[in-house]
Design a protein around this motif. Sequence first.
Motif, PDB file in Angstrom:
ATOM      1  N   LEU A  38       1.333  -1.398  -0.112  1.00 58.56           N
ATOM      2  CA  LEU A  38      -0.119   0.435   0.064  1.00 58.56           C
ATOM      3  C   LEU A  38       0.659   2.172   0.078  1.00 58.56           C
ATOM      4  N   THR A  39       1.783   0.903   0.614  1.00 61.24           N
ATOM      5  CA  THR A  39       2.328   2.310   0.806  1.00 61.24           C
ATOM      6  C   THR A  39       4.148   2.373   0.615  1.00 61.24           C
ATOM      7  N   GLY A  40       4.652   1.197  -0.182  1.00 57.44           N
ATOM      8  CA  GLY A  40       6.277   1.081  -0.413  1.00 57.44           C
ATOM      9  C   GLY A  40       7.292   1.196   1.341  1.00 57.44           C
ATOM     10  N   THR A  41       6.656   1.450   2.440  1.00 57.33           N
ATOM     11  CA  THR A  41       7.085   0.947   3.761  1.00 57.33           C
ATOM     12  C   THR A  41       6.075   0.253   5.209  1.00 57.33           C
ATOM     13  N   ALA A  42       7.211  -0.422   5.512  1.00 55.05           N
ATOM     14  CA  ALA A  42       6.398  -0.867   6.671  1.00 55.05           C
ATOM     15  C   ALA A  42       6.724  -0.483   7.845  1.00 55.05           C
ATOM     16  N   LEU A  43       6.037   0.138   8.672  1.00 54.66           N
ATOM     17  CA  LEU A  43       7.566   0.026   9.989  1.00 54.66           C
ATOM     18  C   LEU A  43       6.812  -1.008  11.542  1.00 54.66           C
ATOM     19  N   THR A  44       7.670  -1.615  12.079  1.00 59.64           N
ATOM     20  CA  THR A  44       7.805  -2.073  13.351  1.00 59.64           C
ATOM     21  C   THR A  44       8.138  -0.861  14.222  1.00 59.64           C
ATOM     22  N   TRP A  45       7.563  -1.475  15.066  1.00 64.56           N
ATOM     23  CA  TRP A  45       7.282  -1.085  16.807  1.00 64.56           C
ATOM     24  C   TRP A  45       8.019  -2.908  17.744  1.00 64.56           C
ATOM     25  N   MET A  46       9.516  -2.150  18.610  1.00 61.94           N
ATOM     26  CA  MET A  46       9.685  -3.324  18.571  1.00 61.94           C
ATOM     27  C   MET A  46       9.864  -2.777  20.374  1.00 61.94           C
ATOM     28  N   LEU A  47       9.070  -3.414  21.194  1.00 60.49           N
ATOM     29  CA  LEU A  47       8.656  -2.790  22.783  1.00 60.49           C
ATOM     30  C   LEU A  47      10.054  -3.908  23.347  1.00 60.49           C
ATOM     31  N   PRO A  48      10.896  -3.277  24.379  1.00 60.49           N
ATOM     32  CA  PRO A  48      11.880  -3.850  24.295  1.00 60.49           C
ATOM     33  C   PRO A  48      11.582  -4.403  26.154  1.00 60.49           C
ATOM     34  N   ASN A  49      12.395  -5.161  27.457  1.00 56.58           N
ATOM     35  CA  ASN A  49      11.829  -5.003  28.194  1.00 56.58           C
ATOM     36  C   ASN A  49      13.187  -4.543  28.543  1.00 56.58           C
ATOM     37  N   GLN A  50      13.362  -4.826  30.170  1.00 52.22           N
ATOM     38  CA  GLN A  50      14.755  -3.544  31.181  1.00 52.22           C
ATOM     39  C   GLN A  50      15.507  -3.590  30.546  1.00 52.22           C
ATOM     40  N   LEU A  51      16.354  -4.807  30.210  1.00 54.46           N
ATOM     41  CA  LEU A  51      17.005  -4.791  29.599  1.00 54.46           C
ATOM     42  C   LEU A  51      17.225  -4.657  28.306  1.00 54.46           C
ATOM     43  N   GLY A  52      16.747  -4.256  27.619  1.00 51.22           N
ATOM     44  CA  GLY A  52      16.720  -4.099  25.936  1.00 51.22           C
ATOM     45  C   GLY A  52      16.982  -5.239  25.099  1.00 51.22           C
ATOM     46  N   VAL A  53      15.795  -6.240  25.622  1.00 47.24           N
ATOM     47  CA  VAL A  53      15.641  -7.350  24.384  1.00 47.24           C
ATOM     48  C   VAL A  53      14.248  -7.088  24.065  1.00 47.24           C
ATOM     49  N   PRO A  54      14.356  -7.236  22.498  1.00 49.07           N
ATOM     50  CA  PRO A  54      13.082  -6.914  22.645  1.00 49.07           C
ATOM     51  C   PRO A  54      12.192  -8.341  22.672  1.00 49.07           C
ATOM     52  N   MET A  55      10.602  -7.711  22.756  1.00 46.12           N
ATOM     53  CA  MET A  55       9.745  -8.459  23.519  1.00 46.12           C
ATOM     54  C   MET A  55       8.607  -8.667  22.703  1.00 46.12           C
ATOM     55  N   GLU A  56       8.087  -6.922  21.734  1.00 42.53           N
ATOM     56  CA  GLU A  56       6.999  -7.887  22.009  1.00 42.53           C
ATOM     57  C   GLU A  56       7.594  -7.311  20.451  1.00 42.53           C
ATOM     58  N   LEU A  57       6.693  -7.043  18.984  1.00 41.03           N
ATOM     59  CA  LEU A  57       7.339  -6.422  17.936  1.00 41.03           C
ATOM     60  C   LEU A  57       5.745  -6.301  17.505  1.00 41.03           C
ATOM     61  N   TYR A  58       5.309  -5.260  16.737  1.00 39.21           N
ATOM     62  CA  TYR A  58       3.736  -4.821  15.852  1.00 39.21           C
ATOM     63  C   TYR A  58       4.436  -3.757  14.891  1.00 39.21           C
ATOM     64  N   CYS A  59       3.660  -4.114  13.002  1.00 36.32           N
ATOM     65  CA  CYS A  59       3.006  -3.193  12.716  1.00 36.32           C
ATOM     66  C   CYS A  59       2.771  -1.954  12.896  1.00 36.32           C
ATOM     67  N   ILE A  60       2.742  -1.135  12.871  1.00 30.25           N
ATOM     68  CA  ILE A  60       2.600  -0.031  12.561  1.00 30.25           C
ATOM     69  C   ILE A  60       1.690   0.497  11.037  1.00 30.25           C
ATOM     70  N   PRO A  61       0.690   1.629  11.207  1.00 29.41           N
ATOM     71  CA  PRO A  61      -0.053   1.152  10.165  1.00 29.41           C
ATOM     72  C   PRO A  61       0.397   3.000   9.918  1.00 29.41           C
ATOM     73  N   THR A  62       1.258   3.463   8.547  1.00 32.98           N
ATOM     74  CA  THR A  62       2.096   4.644   8.054  1.00 32.98           C
ATOM     75  C   THR A  62       1.276   5.297   7.889  1.00 32.98           C
ATOM     76  N   ALA A  63       0.479   5.390   7.945  1.00 35.77           N
ATOM     77  CA  ALA A  63      -1.047   6.554   8.511  1.00 35.77           C
ATOM     78  C   ALA A  63      -1.003   7.427   9.179  1.00 35.77           C
ATOM     79  N   LEU A  64      -0.706   6.580  10.570  1.00 41.84           N
ATOM     80  CA  LEU A  64      -0.373   6.370  12.359  1.00 41.84           C
ATOM     81  C   LEU A  64       1.193   7.033  12.374  1.00 41.84           C
ATOM     82  N   ALA A  65       2.088   7.092  11.811  1.00 43.84           N
ATOM     83  CA  ALA A  65       3.156   7.750  11.592  1.00 43.84           C
ATOM     84  C   ALA A  65       3.551   8.686  11.289  1.00 43.84           C
ATOM     85  N   ILE A  66       3.767  10.094  11.897  1.00 46.98           N
ATOM     86  CA  ILE A  66       4.050  11.087  11.695  1.00 46.98           C
ATOM     87  C   ILE A  66       6.084  11.292  11.980  1.00 46.98           C
ATOM     88  N   PRO A  67       6.548  11.579  10.454  1.00 50.17           N
ATOM     89  CA  PRO A  67       8.035  11.507  10.661  1.00 50.17           C
ATOM     90  C   PRO A  67       8.277  13.233  11.632  1.00 50.17           C
TER      91      PRO A  67
END
Length: 82
Positions: free
Chosen positions: A35-64
Amino acid sequence: MRGEEEYKLVELLEKPNNQDSFGKLMYRWGQQKRLTGTALTWMLPNQLGVPMELYCIPTALAIPQPATKPEYPEGFYRIQPI
């Protein structure tokens, strides 16, 4: 030790967050790429900085945002809630 870390990556990809499976996350990434040519991913880390969750963020919600902070030298995205 390395083997344990590799299995944690597999576990993260099998269940990237509470809502999605790996297939659903891949579908959302593919949908955003088509749809947009790009796919943004939000990585939610734990307190040690280790990735614990991944989410695909719709680009319409992301403002550079410009590079105004030293911790984000290439800029960042502000995510607007729905």
